[in-house]
Motif scaffolding. Sequence first.
Motif, short mmCIF file in Angstrom:
data_model
loop_
_atom_site.label_atom_id
_atom_site.label_comp_id
_atom_site.label_asym_id
_atom_site.label_seq_id
_atom_site.Cartn_x
_atom_site.Cartn_y
_atom_site.Cartn_z
N ASN A 61 8.14 -64.98 -18.71
CA ASN A 61 9.53 -64.35 -18.76
C ASN A 61 9.64 -63.38 -19.60
O ASN A 61 9.04 -63.25 -21.05
CB ASN A 61 10.57 -65.30 -18.99
CG ASN A 61 11.64 -64.75 -19.15
OD1 ASN A 61 12.31 -63.77 -18.35
ND2 ASN A 61 12.71 -64.91 -20.42
N GLN A 91 12.44 -60.25 -21.29
CA GLN A 91 13.58 -59.53 -21.01
C GLN A 91 13.89 -58.31 -21.99
O GLN A 91 13.61 -58.59 -23.04
CB GLN A 91 14.88 -60.55 -20.85
CG GLN A 91 14.95 -61.57 -19.80
CD GLN A 91 16.15 -62.66 -19.87
OE1 GLN A 91 16.06 -63.71 -20.18
NE2 GLN A 91 17.26 -62.15 -19.76
N ASN A 121 22.12 -57.76 -20.81
CA ASN A 121 21.02 -57.81 -20.11
C ASN A 121 20.71 -56.52 -19.62
O ASN A 121 21.55 -55.86 -18.92
CB ASN A 121 21.18 -58.88 -18.91
CG ASN A 121 20.98 -60.20 -19.63
OD1 ASN A 121 21.77 -60.58 -20.55
ND2 ASN A 121 20.22 -61.34 -18.71
N TYR A 177 15.06 -58.26 -16.36
CA TYR A 177 14.20 -59.28 -16.33
C TYR A 177 13.08 -58.75 -15.77
O TYR A 177 12.88 -58.54 -14.57
CB TYR A 177 15.00 -60.26 -15.68
CG TYR A 177 14.04 -61.55 -15.30
CD1 TYR A 177 13.82 -61.75 -13.85
CD2 TYR A 177 13.79 -62.40 -16.31
CE1 TYR A 177 12.91 -62.79 -13.73
CE2 TYR A 177 12.88 -63.59 -15.98
CZ TYR A 177 12.40 -63.80 -14.68
OH TYR A 177 11.70 -64.87 -14.32
N SER A 219 7.10 -70.04 -20.47
CA SER A 219 7.54 -70.80 -19.49
C SER A 219 8.54 -70.19 -18.66
O SER A 219 8.61 -70.30 -17.68
CB SER A 219 7.26 -72.08 -19.62
OG SER A 219 8.34 -72.55 -20.71
N SER A 220 9.79 -70.00 -19.30
CA SER A 220 11.08 -69.87 -18.85
C SER A 220 11.76 -69.00 -19.77
O SER A 220 11.19 -68.42 -20.49
CB SER A 220 11.78 -71.25 -18.56
OG SER A 220 12.14 -71.70 -19.88
N ALA A 221 13.16 -68.89 -19.36
CA ALA A 221 13.94 -68.01 -20.13
C ALA A 221 14.87 -68.88 -21.14
O ALA A 221 15.97 -68.44 -21.71
CB ALA A 221 14.88 -67.35 -19.23
N ARG A 222 14.14 -70.02 -21.40
CA ARG A 222 15.12 -71.11 -22.27
C ARG A 222 14.75 -71.07 -23.52
O ARG A 222 15.58 -71.76 -24.46
CB ARG A 222 14.70 -72.53 -21.64
CG ARG A 222 15.22 -72.34 -20.10
CD ARG A 222 15.02 -73.71 -19.42
NE ARG A 222 15.49 -73.65 -17.79
CZ ARG A 222 15.08 -74.71 -17.17
NH1 ARG A 222 14.58 -75.81 -17.59
NH2 ARG A 222 15.24 -74.42 -15.81
N GLN A 223 13.81 -70.63 -23.89
CA GLN A 223 13.40 -70.59 -25.40
C GLN A 223 12.62 -69.32 -25.62
O GLN A 223 11.41 -69.04 -25.83
CB GLN A 223 12.31 -71.72 -25.51
CG GLN A 223 12.82 -73.23 -25.40
CD GLN A 223 11.87 -74.30 -25.52
OE1 GLN A 223 10.95 -74.13 -26.24
NE2 GLN A 223 11.92 -75.45 -25.00
N LEU A 224 13.59 -68.20 -25.73
CA LEU A 224 12.82 -67.00 -25.87
C LEU A 224 12.62 -66.79 -27.40
O LEU A 224 13.01 -67.08 -28.41
CB LEU A 224 14.08 -65.97 -25.57
CG LEU A 224 14.58 -65.78 -24.05
CD1 LEU A 224 15.55 -65.24 -23.95
CD2 LEU A 224 13.03 -65.33 -23.11
N PHE A 242 12.08 -63.38 -29.90
CA PHE A 242 12.63 -62.33 -29.73
C PHE A 242 11.63 -61.24 -30.78
O PHE A 242 11.12 -61.69 -31.75
CB PHE A 242 13.98 -62.09 -30.63
CG PHE A 242 15.31 -62.42 -29.30
CD1 PHE A 242 15.18 -63.65 -28.95
CD2 PHE A 242 15.89 -61.33 -28.75
CE1 PHE A 242 16.18 -63.90 -28.07
CE2 PHE A 242 16.84 -61.50 -27.75
CZ PHE A 242 17.19 -63.17 -27.53
#
Lengths: 109, 111
Positions: free
Chosen positions: A31, A33, A45, A48, A92-97, A99
């Motif tokens: 991921n 963004q 946003n 993505y 893995s996902s957009a849940r633990q970004l 920055f």
Amino acid sequence: GIQVEQSPPDLILQEGANSTLRCNFSDSVNNLQWFHQNPWGQLINLFYIPSGTKQNGRLSATTVATERYSLLYISSSQTTDSGVYFCAVDRSSARQLTFGSGTQLTVLP
Amino acid sequence: DAGVTQSPTHLIKTRGQHVTLRCSPISGHKSVSWYQQVLGQGPQFIFQYYEKEERGRGNFPDRFSARQFPNYSSELNVNALLLGDSALYLCASSLASREAFFGQGTRLTVV
């Protein structure tokens, strides 16, 4: 953990100019963004884009996942484009970004 | 559709006090994540909750805790506040493994 570096840290442009912001990351990601943070702190946003190229009006972005970088292009910049631009990634996902430290863009009239 | 909503928008607390921040995700989003952003830096991950279970925790002390409710809203709690806890606290929600959407944040000032 994964490292994210953004460049340049600061960018000052005249209205109408074009710019390229870069995001380098240290490991493969699923991921990625791009965000624009307005003066009130809201993260807007933009894209993505874990891979490939996307365009939205004057903005476009490209991520080359195999080389671990992403670029954000802003064309014909306007004063309303001013603010901080962040790149954020997750393996893995957009849940633990994670920055980057951001690029502070100032567009002068 | 409403976006991610956070409350309160601003808060001033005294050192040593406790604070509770609230977040309502986008309808249908089951994952909620919390981030702390201090001035001049990018947001840092604090917690992630999915289906009411903690699925990830960042490098923050035990004074920080969170929970998620059956309606997928979430609370972030910080005990024994320190001056260094002054920051913008951001909540994000996401659907499955797609992009995250952020609320407007809660600006916490500890004096």
